[in-house]
Design an enzyme around this catalytic site. Structure first.
Site, PDB file in Angstrom:
ATOM      1  N   SER A   1       0.573   0.180  -7.281  1.00  0.00           N
ATOM      2  CA  SER A   1       0.469   1.231  -6.266  1.00  0.00           C
ATOM      3  C   SER A   1       1.557   1.055  -5.219  1.00  0.00           C
ATOM      4  O   SER A   1       1.591   0.057  -4.496  1.00  0.00           O
ATOM      5  CB  SER A   1      -0.901   1.161  -5.584  1.00  0.00           C
ATOM      6  OG  SER A   1      -0.845   1.922  -4.392  1.00  0.00           O
TER       7      SER A   1
ATOM      8  N   HIS B 204       1.562   4.075  -9.717  1.00  0.00           N
ATOM      9  CA  HIS B 204       0.392   4.702  -9.085  1.00  0.00           C
ATOM     10  C   HIS B 204       0.803   5.234  -7.708  1.00  0.00           C
ATOM     11  O   HIS B 204       1.295   4.489  -6.862  1.00  0.00           O
ATOM     12  CB  HIS B 204      -0.711   3.658  -8.967  1.00  0.00           C
ATOM     13  CG  HIS B 204      -2.020   4.190  -8.478  1.00  0.00           C
ATOM     14  ND1 HIS B 204      -2.941   4.801  -9.307  1.00  0.00           N
ATOM     15  CD2 HIS B 204      -2.571   4.193  -7.250  1.00  0.00           C
ATOM     16  CE1 HIS B 204      -4.006   5.148  -8.610  1.00  0.00           C
ATOM     17  NE2 HIS B 204      -3.806   4.800  -7.349  1.00  0.00           N
TER      18      HIS B 204
ATOM     19  N   ASP C  10      -0.475   7.189  -4.334  1.00  0.00           N
ATOM     20  CA  ASP C  10      -1.672   7.506  -3.549  1.00  0.00           C
ATOM     21  C   ASP C  10      -1.358   8.576  -2.508  1.00  0.00           C
ATOM     22  O   ASP C  10      -0.688   8.304  -1.521  1.00  0.00           O
ATOM     23  CB  ASP C  10      -2.170   6.249  -2.833  1.00  0.00           C
ATOM     24  CG  ASP C  10      -2.763   5.252  -3.795  1.00  0.00           C
ATOM     25  OD1 ASP C  10      -3.700   5.621  -4.515  1.00  0.00           O
ATOM     26  OD2 ASP C  10      -2.275   4.106  -3.834  1.00  0.00           O
TER      27      ASP C  10
ATOM     28  N   MET D  79      -2.812  10.938   0.402  1.00  0.00           N
ATOM     29  CA  MET D  79      -3.968  11.007   1.320  1.00  0.00           C
ATOM     30  C   MET D  79      -3.752  12.111   2.344  1.00  0.00           C
ATOM     31  O   MET D  79      -2.615  12.390   2.735  1.00  0.00           O
ATOM     32  CB  MET D  79      -4.119   9.679   2.069  1.00  0.00           C
ATOM     33  CG  MET D  79      -4.258   8.479   1.159  1.00  0.00           C
ATOM     34  SD  MET D  79      -4.423   6.989   2.119  1.00  0.00           S
ATOM     35  CE  MET D  79      -4.344   5.757   0.825  1.00  0.00           C
TER      36      MET D  79
ATOM     37  N   HIS E  25      -2.822   9.786  -7.730  1.00  0.00           N
ATOM     38  CA  HIS E  25      -4.210   9.673  -7.252  1.00  0.00           C
ATOM     39  C   HIS E  25      -4.335  10.476  -5.964  1.00  0.00           C
ATOM     40  O   HIS E  25      -3.811  10.080  -4.928  1.00  0.00           O
ATOM     41  CB  HIS E  25      -4.510   8.181  -7.025  1.00  0.00           C
ATOM     42  CG  HIS E  25      -5.862   7.901  -6.456  1.00  0.00           C
ATOM     43  ND1 HIS E  25      -6.191   6.672  -5.924  1.00  0.00           N
ATOM     44  CD2 HIS E  25      -6.971   8.667  -6.340  1.00  0.00           C
ATOM     45  CE1 HIS E  25      -7.450   6.705  -5.500  1.00  0.00           C
ATOM     46  NE2 HIS E  25      -7.937   7.906  -5.726  1.00  0.00           N
TER      47      HIS E  25
ATOM     48  N   MET F  66      -6.252  11.691  -2.925  1.00  0.00           N
ATOM     49  CA  MET F  66      -7.382  11.480  -2.008  1.00  0.00           C
ATOM     50  C   MET F  66      -7.329  12.580  -0.959  1.00  0.00           C
ATOM     51  O   MET F  66      -7.095  12.340   0.233  1.00  0.00           O
ATOM     52  CB  MET F  66      -7.280  10.084  -1.384  1.00  0.00           C
ATOM     53  CG  MET F  66      -7.648   8.989  -2.361  1.00  0.00           C
ATOM     54  SD  MET F  66      -7.018   7.384  -1.873  1.00  0.00           S
ATOM     55  CE  MET F  66      -5.373   7.491  -2.565  1.00  0.00           C
TER      56      MET F  66
ATOM     57  N   MET G 245     -13.107   3.254  -8.015  1.00  0.00           N
ATOM     58  CA  MET G 245     -12.561   2.616  -6.818  1.00  0.00           C
ATOM     59  C   MET G 245     -13.244   1.253  -6.621  1.00  0.00           C
ATOM     60  O   MET G 245     -14.471   1.153  -6.648  1.00  0.00           O
ATOM     61  CB  MET G 245     -12.814   3.466  -5.565  1.00  0.00           C
ATOM     62  CG  MET G 245     -12.011   4.752  -5.467  1.00  0.00           C
ATOM     63  SD  MET G 245     -10.221   4.605  -5.557  1.00  0.00           S
ATOM     64  CE  MET G 245      -9.843   3.427  -4.257  1.00  0.00           C
TER      65      MET G 245
ATOM     66  N   ASP H 251      -9.090   0.622  -9.252  1.00  0.00           N
ATOM     67  CA  ASP H 251      -8.130   0.722  -8.148  1.00  0.00           C
ATOM     68  C   ASP H 251      -8.763   0.184  -6.863  1.00  0.00           C
ATOM     69  O   ASP H 251      -9.786   0.705  -6.406  1.00  0.00           O
ATOM     70  CB  ASP H 251      -7.763   2.202  -7.978  1.00  0.00           C
ATOM     71  CG  ASP H 251      -6.770   2.457  -6.868  1.00  0.00           C
ATOM     72  OD1 ASP H 251      -6.174   1.492  -6.365  1.00  0.00           O
ATOM     73  OD2 ASP H 251      -6.594   3.643  -6.525  1.00  0.00           O
TER      74      ASP H 251
HETATM   75  C1  DX5 Z   1      -6.597   2.901  -1.797  1.00  0.00           C
HETATM   76  C2  DX5 Z   1      -5.601   3.293  -2.854  1.00  0.00           C
HETATM   77  C3  DX5 Z   1      -5.171   2.168  -3.697  1.00  0.00           C
HETATM   78  C4  DX5 Z   1      -4.497   1.055  -2.943  1.00  0.00           C
HETATM   79  C5  DX5 Z   1      -4.836  -0.222  -3.631  1.00  0.00           C
HETATM   80  O1  DX5 Z   1      -7.127   4.028  -1.201  1.00  0.00           O
HETATM   81  O2  DX5 Z   1      -6.152   4.272  -3.720  1.00  0.00           O
HETATM   82  O3  DX5 Z   1      -4.356   2.599  -4.776  1.00  0.00           O
HETATM   83  O4  DX5 Z   1      -3.102   1.181  -2.857  1.00  0.00           O
HETATM   84  O5  DX5 Z   1      -4.378  -1.265  -2.887  1.00  0.00           O
HETATM   85  P1  DX5 Z   1      -4.770  -2.773  -3.156  1.00  0.00           P
HETATM   86  O6  DX5 Z   1      -4.413  -3.089  -4.574  1.00  0.00           O
HETATM   87  O7  DX5 Z   1      -3.955  -3.506  -2.165  1.00  0.00           O
HETATM   88  O8  DX5 Z   1      -6.258  -2.877  -2.916  1.00  0.00           O
HETATM   89 ZN    ZN Z   2      -5.077   4.743  -5.665  1.00  0.00          ZN
END
Ligand code: DX5
Ligand code: ZN
Length: 216
Positions: free
Chosen positions: A8, A33, A35, A37, A66, A68, A137, A175
């Protein structure tokens, strides 16, 4: 079968993003990956299309996106335009999940559904045959570097059973809070894909960290 590794970039050094992507290109990582948000569904804002456009240009790995965000279906054309391989939407943001999954597939991407830690695996019973992947998650979404929620191992086993019983071929991705220790237990429980942010980008040797996860 070796696990699929999807680092990620949320934990990458954005001041040196090209170097970070270059490292991933040289690594044994399978996917990248990403993310996204919105500060509404999750209490944080990450990055969006202007940044991801550069990630795509620099990277030679498929994108595992991903989302969010609320109403993720609004952005299917933009995610497709990036050339994404997988579009992950949260169960909690999609009252019409079946429709969204079809729309993602019709757009030419692999559809995946993500569950928050408090959302039970049993809710997937009527969609499990339609998705390419389920993302569980391991932390509450919004931030990298959080502590792994132990119940995720049990959920992984439950999901493996649901997939086996339904004849689905969905992959299981985990994740949040994934490292060598939690990763080994998740694979034992039936996970196929490990996302790792902190465990890769905060490691002294990120290439070795990816290799270690790949060889779990
Ligand atoms: C959290 C993200 C993850 C995050 C994971 O909301 O969806 O992808 O980057 O980070 P680590 O591996 O550090 O928990
Ligand atoms: Zn993620």
């Amino acid at each position: 079968m070796k696990p699929i590794i999807s680092p990620s970039i949320l934990s990458a050094d954005f001041a040196h993003l090209a170097d970070e992507i270059d490292m991933l290109n040289q690594s044994e990582a399978d996917w990248i990956h990403c993310d996204i948000m919105d500060g509404v569904f999750v209490p944080n804002i990450s990055f969006g299309f202007p940044v991801l456009k550069h990630v795509v240009k620099l990277s030679n790995k498929p994108l595992d996106v991903h989302l969010m965000i609320v109403q993720p279906e609004k952005f299917i054309p933009e995610i497709k335009a990036l050339g994404a391989y997988i579009m992950n939407v949260h169960y909690e943001t999609c009252p019409h999940l079946h429709r969204v999954i079809q729309q993602i597939r019709d757009a030419g991407m692999e559809p995946a559904v993500t569950l928050n830690p408090s959302t039970p695996v049993s809710l997937l019973k009527d969609i499990i045959n339609d998705v390419y992947m389920v993302l569980l998650m391991g932390v509450n979404p919004g931030f990298g570097g959080q502590k792994f929620i132990e119940n995720t191992v049990k959920k992984t086993r439950e999901l493996r059973d649901l997939i086996n019983e339904s004849g689905s071929r969905a992959l299981i991705e985990i994740d949040g809070g994934v490292n060598i220790n939690t990763g080994a237990r998740l694979i034992e429980a039936g996970a196929d894909v490990l996302v790792a942010g902190n465990a890769v980008f905060s490691a002294a040797d990120p290439l070795a960290a990816i290799e270690a996860l790949k060889n779990l």
